[in-house]
Design a protein around this motif. Structure first.
Motif, PDB file in Angstrom:
ATOM      1  N   ASP A 114       0.826  -1.213   0.000  1.00 37.51           N
ATOM      2  CA  ASP A 114       0.000   0.000   0.000  1.00 37.51           C
ATOM      3  C   ASP A 114       0.859   1.262   0.000  1.00 37.51           C
ATOM      4  N   LEU A 115       2.000   1.208   0.689  1.00 33.85           N
ATOM      5  CA  LEU A 115       2.897   2.370   0.732  1.00 33.85           C
ATOM      6  C   LEU A 115       3.424   2.683  -0.664  1.00 33.85           C
ATOM      7  N   VAL A 116       3.935   1.647  -1.344  1.00 40.66           N
ATOM      8  CA  VAL A 116       4.473   1.852  -2.697  1.00 40.66           C
ATOM      9  C   VAL A 116       3.366   2.350  -3.619  1.00 40.66           C
ATOM     10  N   ARG A 117       2.178   1.732  -3.511  1.00 42.77           N
ATOM     11  CA  ARG A 117       1.061   2.120  -4.363  1.00 42.77           C
ATOM     12  C   ARG A 117       0.674   3.581  -4.110  1.00 42.77           C
TER      13      ARG A 117
ATOM     14  N   ALA B  19     -11.270   8.567  -0.103  1.00 40.43           N
ATOM     15  CA  ALA B  19     -12.541   8.256  -0.763  1.00 40.43           C
ATOM     16  C   ALA B  19     -12.343   7.527  -2.088  1.00 40.43           C
ATOM     17  N   ASP B  20     -11.385   7.969  -2.902  1.00 49.16           N
ATOM     18  CA  ASP B  20     -11.238   7.365  -4.234  1.00 49.16           C
ATOM     19  C   ASP B  20     -10.850   5.887  -4.174  1.00 49.16           C
ATOM     20  N   PRO B  21      -9.769   5.538  -3.438  1.00 49.42           N
ATOM     21  CA  PRO B  21      -9.471   4.102  -3.352  1.00 49.42           C
ATOM     22  C   PRO B  21     -10.577   3.319  -2.641  1.00 49.42           C
ATOM     23  N   GLN B  22     -11.227   3.936  -1.667  1.00 52.47           N
ATOM     24  CA  GLN B  22     -12.260   3.224  -0.913  1.00 52.47           C
ATOM     25  C   GLN B  22     -13.450   2.878  -1.808  1.00 52.47           C
ATOM     26  N   ILE B  23     -13.911   3.863  -2.591  1.00 55.11           N
ATOM     27  CA  ILE B  23     -15.134   3.671  -3.368  1.00 55.11           C
ATOM     28  C   ILE B  23     -14.837   3.175  -4.783  1.00 55.11           C
ATOM     29  N   LEU B  24     -13.873   3.828  -5.462  1.00 57.46           N
ATOM     30  CA  LEU B  24     -13.600   3.434  -6.851  1.00 57.46           C
ATOM     31  C   LEU B  24     -12.687   2.211  -6.909  1.00 57.46           C
ATOM     32  N   GLY B  25     -11.855   2.032  -5.858  1.00 58.87           N
ATOM     33  CA  GLY B  25     -10.979   0.873  -5.818  1.00 58.87           C
ATOM     34  C   GLY B  25     -11.637  -0.307  -5.131  1.00 58.87           C
ATOM     35  N   GLN B  26     -12.759  -0.032  -4.461  1.00 57.16           N
ATOM     36  CA  GLN B  26     -13.550  -1.071  -3.796  1.00 57.16           C
ATOM     37  C   GLN B  26     -12.720  -1.976  -2.889  1.00 57.16           C
ATOM     38  N   GLY B  27     -11.729  -1.365  -2.237  1.00 57.03           N
ATOM     39  CA  GLY B  27     -10.942  -2.136  -1.283  1.00 57.03           C
ATOM     40  C   GLY B  27      -9.932  -3.074  -1.929  1.00 57.03           C
ATOM     41  N   LEU B  28      -9.865  -3.058  -3.273  1.00 54.81           N
ATOM     42  CA  LEU B  28      -8.930  -3.961  -3.944  1.00 54.81           C
ATOM     43  C   LEU B  28      -7.555  -3.329  -4.090  1.00 54.81           C
ATOM     44  N   LYS B  29      -7.536  -1.982  -4.166  1.00 56.68           N
ATOM     45  CA  LYS B  29      -6.268  -1.268  -4.340  1.00 56.68           C
ATOM     46  C   LYS B  29      -6.191  -0.167  -3.275  1.00 56.68           C
ATOM     47  N   ASP B  30      -5.883  -0.569  -2.058  1.00 55.56           N
ATOM     48  CA  ASP B  30      -5.900   0.393  -0.955  1.00 55.56           C
ATOM     49  C   ASP B  30      -4.712   1.346  -0.977  1.00 55.56           C
ATOM     50  N   TYR B  31      -4.971   2.546  -0.474  1.00 57.99           N
ATOM     51  CA  TYR B  31      -3.902   3.497  -0.187  1.00 57.99           C
ATOM     52  C   TYR B  31      -3.604   3.377   1.319  1.00 57.99           C
ATOM     53  N   LEU B  32      -2.613   4.150   1.780  1.00 51.32           N
ATOM     54  CA  LEU B  32      -2.286   4.119   3.212  1.00 51.32           C
ATOM     55  C   LEU B  32      -3.475   4.539   4.063  1.00 51.32           C
ATOM     56  N   ALA B  33      -4.273   5.501   3.547  1.00 52.11           N
ATOM     57  CA  ALA B  33      -5.424   5.982   4.309  1.00 52.11           C
ATOM     58  C   ALA B  33      -6.404   4.843   4.598  1.00 52.11           C
ATOM     59  N   ASN B  34      -6.613   3.970   3.596  1.00 52.52           N
ATOM     60  CA  ASN B  34      -7.524   2.842   3.776  1.00 52.52           C
ATOM     61  C   ASN B  34      -6.908   1.783   4.672  1.00 52.52           C
ATOM     62  N   PHE B  35      -5.587   1.598   4.512  1.00 52.73           N
ATOM     63  CA  PHE B  35      -4.862   0.665   5.375  1.00 52.73           C
ATOM     64  C   PHE B  35      -5.029   1.081   6.840  1.00 52.73           C
TER      65      PHE B  35
ATOM     66  N   PRO C 234      -3.509  14.999   6.763  1.00 49.45           N
ATOM     67  CA  PRO C 234      -4.360  14.142   5.930  1.00 49.45           C
ATOM     68  C   PRO C 234      -5.693  13.899   6.637  1.00 49.45           C
ATOM     69  N   ILE C 235      -6.787  14.014   5.883  1.00 44.68           N
ATOM     70  CA  ILE C 235      -8.106  14.049   6.512  1.00 44.68           C
ATOM     71  C   ILE C 235      -8.422  12.772   7.297  1.00 44.68           C
ATOM     72  N   ILE C 236      -7.915  11.640   6.824  1.00 44.58           N
ATOM     73  CA  ILE C 236      -8.203  10.392   7.531  1.00 44.58           C
ATOM     74  C   ILE C 236      -7.492  10.389   8.889  1.00 44.58           C
ATOM     75  N   VAL C 237      -6.304  11.015   8.940  1.00 42.49           N
ATOM     76  CA  VAL C 237      -5.572  11.084  10.204  1.00 42.49           C
ATOM     77  C   VAL C 237      -6.319  12.016  11.167  1.00 42.49           C
ATOM     78  N   SER C 238      -6.826  13.138  10.648  1.00 41.86           N
ATOM     79  CA  SER C 238      -7.643  14.025  11.483  1.00 41.86           C
ATOM     80  C   SER C 238      -8.850  13.268  12.017  1.00 41.86           C
ATOM     81  N   ALA C 239      -9.496  12.497  11.139  1.00 42.27           N
ATOM     82  CA  ALA C 239     -10.697  11.770  11.548  1.00 42.27           C
ATOM     83  C   ALA C 239     -10.396  10.859  12.730  1.00 42.27           C
ATOM     84  N   PHE C 240      -9.297  10.098  12.636  1.00 42.27           N
ATOM     85  CA  PHE C 240      -8.982   9.187  13.734  1.00 42.27           C
ATOM     86  C   PHE C 240      -8.407   9.909  14.950  1.00 42.27           C
TER      87      PHE C 240
END
Lengths: 316, 269
Positions: free
Chosen positions: A97-100, A255-271, B112-118
């Motif tokens: 996820d970090l590299v991505r 939001a973009d990886p969560q909704i458009l990536g549907q959990g298949l291509k997570d970013y650090l925020a989703n991780f 980053p907004i997710i960090v603020s959220a948590f």
């Protein structure tokens, strides 16, 4: 000043509002002697700072949690340690996820700025007011409608039986299934970064000296050459500023990886969120948050510094 | 002039592409929200406003909308109570201090907004206010505080610096000068800020989805939960509601006129 009217003849009825004003005036006058006058601006700012302090202390708690060991089974905080950090740094999922995140953020930020430069030139140079207004409205659409409407739109566009499928069938190409891929995430991300880049670039574009372009034209430079050697150097600092902001925004995109990536291509925020909520390991989520803040600050700072570097140009 | 034909079209082409990228998906949401059928199909079948009626008739959707209003109004109140006084006072302190204060007030924007959220998640758990809608509104208000402060600062920059002196010469007490001269000039900035904060808050997704539960979720979170099962026109109508709100707001803000001046300003940013 109104008191002068009151002094003559029958006292006229003074509207209530003036009594309030008089009260405020005497309050101010009594405050002057007590040295409050000088501190007044600070007194007005302190509440706002205290409010932001809520977030700051939240970040403090987050950091605190990341620096302690944690028993995922009992849900108990243990002693001080860097264990959570070393755990996630060696975590396969984290590494992927970090590299991505870093590569996607870099690509989308560069694309957004490259799109924003011509866009802001057209916007600033347009002689028609309605055109400027229209472009301005367009810029704010993705922000004001919010993440959900924005990504919903992409789901509808890219989804099965959507406009993309329709278009592909018309041309005779097999419609690609983009939802859940980096393409969909990238499109959504560029859509939010692009307006941010335009807003940052516009002041610099408006400051461009038209005389320089005329001079270049008179000296025989073709417009493409004028763009590369006259316009772009003048925009260097602002363009890197836009790049830094876009990169920071993309790094924290959820939001973009969560909704458009549907959990298949997570970013650090989703991780981060998955560790916190789904996997139930808040300290690892917290550690991810601290790492994310560090990365964003360092990266954006580095981009800003790069923007100040004077490129030594070869004589043309 | 020969080569003008080469570069200007490139610019215009990129701009046109940008416009499609920015508004295309939004237009599709609008089209989808008035189409017949349980699934979004392009080209759309028929025309109906039924999905909009559903928002009012369907209990959960309506409740989610009310929750969103609750959160947004709290966020605006936070901005008005805390942001406006700070914005008034900012030009009166030294330039170095001002820079530090503005930087501090923008903490929610730079994190980053997710960090603020948590981070809010952590502190609200400590304070025992987790899962309260008002607390969610406060959190969103803090993150959006800069959007309250900036329009006011830019409205004040536009003011004639001679005005306080002129008012004083005419015998106005500083209090009167503030109420009758400065405040009316700042009102457009305050209204613009409040409106922007309102829209950003009512459409907030990231913070709300961390801090709300299924019992008090806001409309964006409600739509998100629905998206996982199907992309239906009904959800399209709920999303289109945000487009309507944003459009309305944009018309108001443009009439006030602050945005155009702020964006197309020539002074350094």
């Amino acid at each position: 000043m109104h008191t002068s009217q009151v002094a003559i003849g029958r006292p006229p009825r003074v509207p209530f509002g003036w009594h309030v004003v008089d009260g405020l005036i005497s309050l101010r006058r009594s405050a002057v002697g007590r040295n409050v006058g000088k501190a007044a601006p600070l007194l007005l700012i302190v509440p706002a700072l205290a409010l932001v302090g809520v977030l700051a202390s939240g970040i403090g708690f987050l950091t605190w949690a990341s620096l302690h060991s944690y028993d995922t089974f009992l849900g108990l905080q243990g002693e001080f340690s860097f264990g959570e950090y070393s755990a996630i740094i060696h975590d396969r999922q984290f590494q992927t996820d970090l590299v991505r995140t870093i590569s996607m953020a870099s690509i989308t930020a560069v694309i957004a700025v490259l799109l924003a430069i011509p866009f802001s030139l057209v916007m600033a140079r347009s002689r028609r007011r309605w055109m400027r207004l229209a472009l301005m409205v367009v810029i704010f659409v993705p922000y004001l409608t919010g993440d959900i409407t924005r990504t919903f739109g992409w789901l509808a566009v890219l989804g099965p039986r959507g406009p993309l499928t329709w278009l592909c069938e018309r041309i005779g190409v097999t419609p690609p299934d983009l939802i859940g891929t980096l393409w969909a995430i990238g499109l959504g991300t560029v859509q939010v970064l692009f307006p941010a880049a335009v807003v940052i670039l516009l002041p610099a574009v408006l400051r461009l000296d038209p005389e320089l372009e005329h001079a270049a034209g008179t000296l025989g430079a073709r417009p493409s050459r004028t763009f590369l050697h006259v316009i772009l150097p003048q925009l260097q600092i602002a363009a890197f500023g836009a790049l830094a902001a876009c990169w920071a925004l993309a790094m924290g995109d959820f939001a973009d990886p969560q909704i458009l990536g549907q959990g298949l291509k997570d970013y650090l925020a989703n991780f981060l969120q998955n560790r916190y909520l789904a996997i139930g390991n808040p300290p690892q989520g917290a550690a991810t948050g601290v790492i994310l803040i560090g990365l964003v600050t360092l990266g954006a700072g580095l981009i800003l510094v790069l923007g100040r570097v004077r490129v030594r140009r070869r004589p043309l | 002039m020969r080569s003008m034909r080469l570069t200007v079209p490139v610019r215009n082409l990129v701009t046109a592409g940008g416009v499609v990228l920015l508004v295309g998906p939004t237009l599709v949401v609008l089209i989808a929200s008035v189409s017949v059928g349980r699934q979004i199909v392009f080209p759309p079948h028929g025309f109906t406003l039924d999905w909009y009626g559903q928002i009012v008739r369907d209990g959960p959707t309506w409740n989610a909308l009310l929750h969103s209003f609750h959160v947004a109004l709290v966020a605006v109140a936070v901005g008005l109570l805390f942001g406006v006084p700070a914005a008034f006072a900012l030009p009166k302190i030294g330039i170095g201090k001002r820079f530090v204060v503005i930087l501090a007030l923008s903490l929610g924007l730079s994190t980053p907004i997710i960090v603020s959220a948590f981070s809010f998640f952590e502190i609200f758990a400590q304070l025992g206010v987790y899962e309260h809608l008002t607390a969610v509104g406060v959190a969103i208000g803090i993150v959006n505080l800069p959007f309250m402060v900036w329009p006011i600062l830019s409205a004040m920059e536009d003011q004639d610096p001679e005005l306080p002196a002129a008012a004083a010469t005419l015998g106005a007490d500083p209090v009167e000068e503030f109420i009758f001269v400065r405040l009316p000039l700042m009102t457009p900035g305050i209204v613009t800020g409040a409106i922007i904060v309102f829209v950003l808050s009512i459409t907030d997704f990231v913070i709300s989805q961390v801090l709300t539960t299924s019992a008090n979720q806001t409309l964006p979170v409600f739509i998100y939960s629905g998206l996982r099962t199907s992309i239906s026109p009904g959800l399209g109508a709920a999303s289109a509601l945000f487009i309507a709100i944003a459009t309305l707001v944009f018309v108001v803000v443009l009439r006030i006129g602050g945005v155009e001046r702020f964006l197309l300003r020539r002074s350094s940013s």
